[in-house]
Scaffold this active site. Structure first.
Site, PDB file in Angstrom:
ATOM      1  N   GLY A   1       0.838  -1.194   0.000  1.00  0.00           N
ATOM      2  CA  GLY A   1       0.000   0.000   0.000  1.00  0.00           C
ATOM      3  C   GLY A   1       0.868   1.237   0.000  1.00  0.00           C
ATOM      4  O   GLY A   1       2.080   1.182   0.165  1.00  0.00           O
TER       5      GLY A   1
ATOM      6  N   GLY B   1       0.297   9.176   1.887  1.00  0.00           N
ATOM      7  CA  GLY B   1       0.861  10.472   1.567  1.00  0.00           C
ATOM      8  C   GLY B   1       2.315  10.587   1.935  1.00  0.00           C
ATOM      9  O   GLY B   1       3.038  11.421   1.407  1.00  0.00           O
TER      10      GLY B   1
ATOM     11  N   VAL C   1       4.684   1.134   1.162  1.00  0.00           N
ATOM     12  CA  VAL C   1       5.004  -0.051   1.960  1.00  0.00           C
ATOM     13  C   VAL C   1       4.994  -1.286   1.059  1.00  0.00           C
ATOM     14  O   VAL C   1       4.069  -1.490   0.272  1.00  0.00           O
ATOM     15  CB  VAL C   1       4.017  -0.234   3.124  1.00  0.00           C
ATOM     16  CG1 VAL C   1       4.417  -1.437   3.984  1.00  0.00           C
ATOM     17  CG2 VAL C   1       3.952   1.031   3.975  1.00  0.00           C
TER      18      VAL C   1
ATOM     19  N   ASP D   1      -2.761  10.275  14.834  1.00  0.00           N
ATOM     20  CA  ASP D   1      -3.335   9.856  13.556  1.00  0.00           C
ATOM     21  C   ASP D   1      -3.947   8.459  13.684  1.00  0.00           C
ATOM     22  O   ASP D   1      -3.802   7.619  12.801  1.00  0.00           O
ATOM     23  CB  ASP D   1      -2.277   9.872  12.459  1.00  0.00           C
ATOM     24  CG  ASP D   1      -2.890   9.919  11.057  1.00  0.00           C
ATOM     25  OD1 ASP D   1      -4.032  10.399  10.928  1.00  0.00           O
ATOM     26  OD2 ASP D   1      -2.232   9.486  10.099  1.00  0.00           O
TER      27      ASP D   1
END
Length: 711
Positions: free
Chosen positions: A20, A23, A27, A135
């Site tokens: 994936g 921003g 990975v 986050d």
């Protein structure tokens, strides 16, 4: 992207496949050759290698995770650099993320309790080490094959001891708007209860399959986090037990004092609520719940009545003030990746915060702020703040940077009979050029809004010379410019009188006039092809829903075109002015947002998209089809369809949140917004989605092209 790495070795790790990207990093699944084990390798894309902010964030993750050793925090095995490109090696989580689980909808209670019970101790452990995650969201909770849940991605985490020094800086607010706490969206100092709020949003989404707040842009979502009560989870999923709903709503309290003090406390109460044998009714005592929205009126009945009935008594529509309404400015937030399918001023904001939380201390802080600002004005630019007290990530202009500077004189006289907007003393407005080392992009000019000196103004950029001219300079916010077909006028929305109204000015920034005069939010002006009419949307009920209106270009003959009690916005006139395309759907469920077409004469509405994801913001393509926004890897992507609504497909989806799409007059170029770099910038690409390049480098939003034939 860096897919060319597949099959290559980086520091003893053979890259196998892409897992994936976000921003900040990409990975990969990789094989550690020396130990013959599968790992995950996170690599910073090469375009960010010279970006100091991203490098610091990447390196910070290594340092923070290195001190966090908990069984439910994904461990870091290694860290290195290959050909100047840094990478992090972590344990490979084969079960994907909670975000992946949510692709099939809401999770069952047993699984929710299991995941939260594992994550909560890890979160409290990090807090005990003075680390805030900042986050927390479903995509940052990873799973193994045995149902184990692990917290990951500390790329924007901060040590609590540093928070007071970083929450209001030129780097601004960082986080994902859909999950950030109200205080995080406002740029206030944070403590562990900010992460508790994000955990509450995550539980809400796990229980309902929906996020509590959705909006057109990251900014509008963050504003809702600050101002709007969350919808009742049971209104989205009736199977949520009342006790569980109580737990979720307590975690989502706007006032941090009313939330759970620790994540384990939330997990414990959630488990107890889920295990209760009886499903309490809404009449039993519990946490105060948001009221469900009233039954929506019949679409056909409402459209027929409002199209034929103009507003009473006046050509200027002035609805009664709502019992309770919010001024909703855009929130400038540095939005990070959120993947899945699915007025006020600074003084008012701070004083209100002081009354609620800190009283006299906050008041003294306000006084100090203005004293210091007065002293420093002229020597340094203070950290900007968004209207309503919401902090901005846009860096203050560095006057020592090699910027091209010029001068533009603007007439600042209001010709409409309303209270003139407060303006700065100087009538000479500087035109600040983008760095002259940047090459010319193309011929033509665009206008857009951006923050440069503490509030949002409208700017014009010549794409050939890269010279930027400031067109507005009030102390309020001017947003979402729309250029008239002949290029001589610009309509926009501004909160000069305390709420957002529609204004118009000449293309050079002179002769500003207010067109709507009410105390509610009017937004998204759009010109008819002949330039005689302006369509816009208005929140007449003050509840976040919007109706469609039109008025003459001088503000007269205002009338309502369409209302069904839902959110109807982003109007777009057809080439023959017979139809208006718009975004319509529920104010509480963005998954219902569809692209629709209104026949102005009959009031008949046709849905052009019919799916379970958010579709919004239609724009015409040169071939007569439509481009629009839909959900994608970065939470938003650019899609298109034929004029008859066939062949719907996504044609541009990068790692950021794409929005603000606009075709050039010739139709061969597209401007759009993306936060891939960590801040909203305007980008330019060919109409087929190729050759993407950055237009602005100091921030910019919602570009509108000026016609080729300049006035």
């Amino acid at each position: 992207m860096t897919d060319d790495l597949i099959g290559k070795k980086i520091g003893g790790y053979e890259i196998l496949e892409l897992i994936g990207h976000g921003g900040m990093a990409t990975v990969y699944r990789a094989q550690q050759v020396s130990m013959n084990r599968v790992v995950a390798v996170k690599i910073l894309p090469r375009q960010f290698l010279n970006d100091e902010t991203y490098m610091q964030r990447f390196n910070r993750e290594v340092k923070i995770v290195a001190q966090l050793e908990h069984r439910n925090i994904v461990p870091v095995h290694d860290y290195g650099e290959e050909d100047g490109q840094p990478y992090i090696v972590m344990r490979y989580m084969s079960g994907g993320s909670v975000d992946d689980l949510l692709r099939d909808g809401a999770l069952d209670l047993e699984r929710i309790v299991s995941i939260i019970s594992q994550i909560a101790p890890a979160l409290d452990y990090a807090h005990g080490k003075n680390v805030l995650h900042r986050d927390l969201k479903p995509s940052n909770i990873l799973m193994d094959d045995d149902g184990g849940a692990y917290l990951t991605d500390f790329g924007i985490a901060r040590l609590m001891s540093e928070v007071s020094n970083v929450t209001i800086t030129t780097h601004g607010v960082v986080g994902t708007p859909s999950y950030m706490s109200p205080e995080q969206a406002q740029g206030q100092p944070l403590d562990n209860r900010s992460d508790i709020y994000s955990l509450g949003v995550t539980v809400f989404e796990m229980a309902t399959g929906k996020r509590p707040f959705e909006g057109d842009t990251p900014y509008s979502i963050a504003v809702l986090q600050v101002t709007a009560p969350p919808p009742a989870p049971r209104s989205l999923n009736p199977n949520v037990p009342v006790p569980v709903e109580d737990v979720i709503l307590k975690a989502l309290s706007k006032n941090r004092e009313n939330r759970y003090g620790h994540a384990v406390q939330l997990a414990s109460v959630l488990k107890d609520a889920a295990e209760r044998k009886r499903n309490m009714s809404d009449t039993q005592p519990g946490f105060p719940r948001p009221q469900l929205p009233p039954k929506q009126p019949d679409v056909n009945e409402t459209a027929e009545s409002v199209v034929s009935t103009p507003p009473p008594d006046s050509s200027v529509f002035t609805p009664p003030p709502p019992a309770s309404s919010y001024v909703i400015p855009p929130v400038s937030v540095r939005s990070r990746l959120a993947p899945r399918r699915k007025g006020g001023n600074l003084l008012i904001s701070v004083v209100i915060g002081g009354v609620l939380g800190c009283g006299l201390l906050a008041l003294l802080g306000v006084i100090s702020f203005f004293v210091i600002s007065s002293i420093m004005r002229g020597n340094a630019t203070p950290t900007p703040a968004i209207p309503g007290g919401l902090a901005s990530p846009l860096p203050a202009t560095n006057t020592s940077s090699p910027l091209t500077r010029g001068t533009a004189i603007r007439e600042a006289t209001e010709t409409h009979a309303v209270t003139a907007a407060p303006t700065r003393a100087a009538t000479e407005v500087s035109a600040v050029g983008i760095r002259p080392t940047l090459p010319a992009l193309t011929n033509g000019s665009v206008v857009y809004f951006a923050e440069r000196d503490g509030d949002y103004d409208i700017y014009r950029l010549d794409l050939q010379t890269r010279f930027e001219t400031q067109l507005t300079d009030s102390v309020s916010s001017e947003l979402y410019p729309a250029v008239s077909p002949d290029g001589t006028k610009i309509a926009f929305m501004s909160d000069r009188d305390g709420d957002y109204d529609i204004y118009v000015m000449n293309a050079d920034g002179s002769s500003t006039r207010r067109l709507t005069t009410n105390n509610i939010t009017d937004r998204a002006p759009a010109w008819s092809p002949d330039g005689d009419w302006i369509a816009f949307s208005s929140d007449m009920r003050g509840d976040g829903s919007h109706d469609l209106y039109r008025m003459r270009a001088d503000g007269s003959d205002q009338s309502r075109l369409y209302s069904d009690g839902n959110r109807n916005s982003d109007p777009l006139w057809s080439a023959d002015s017979a139809s208006i395309y718009f975004t319509g759907g529920s104010i509480s469920d963005a998954g219902t947002w569809e692209i629709k077409r209104l026949d102005v004469a009959s009031g008949e509405v046709t849905a052009l998209t019919t799916n379970d994801v958010k579709d919004w913001s239609p724009r015409f393509a040169p071939d007569g089809g439509l481009i629009y926004l839909t959900e994608g890897d970065g939470h938003a992507a650019i899609a298109r369809m034929d004029a008859d609504a066939d062949n719907q497909s996504t044609f541009y989806d990068d790692t950021g949140y794409e929005w603000g799409v606009s075709y050039s007059p010739s139709g061969d170029l597209i401007t759009f917004n993306s936060d891939t770099s960590g801040r909203d910038e305007i980008y330019l690409m060919n109409a087929d989605g190729t050759n993407v390049r950055e237009v602005t480098d100091l921030g910019g939003m919602f570009a509108a092209w000026l016609p080729d034939a300049k006035p």
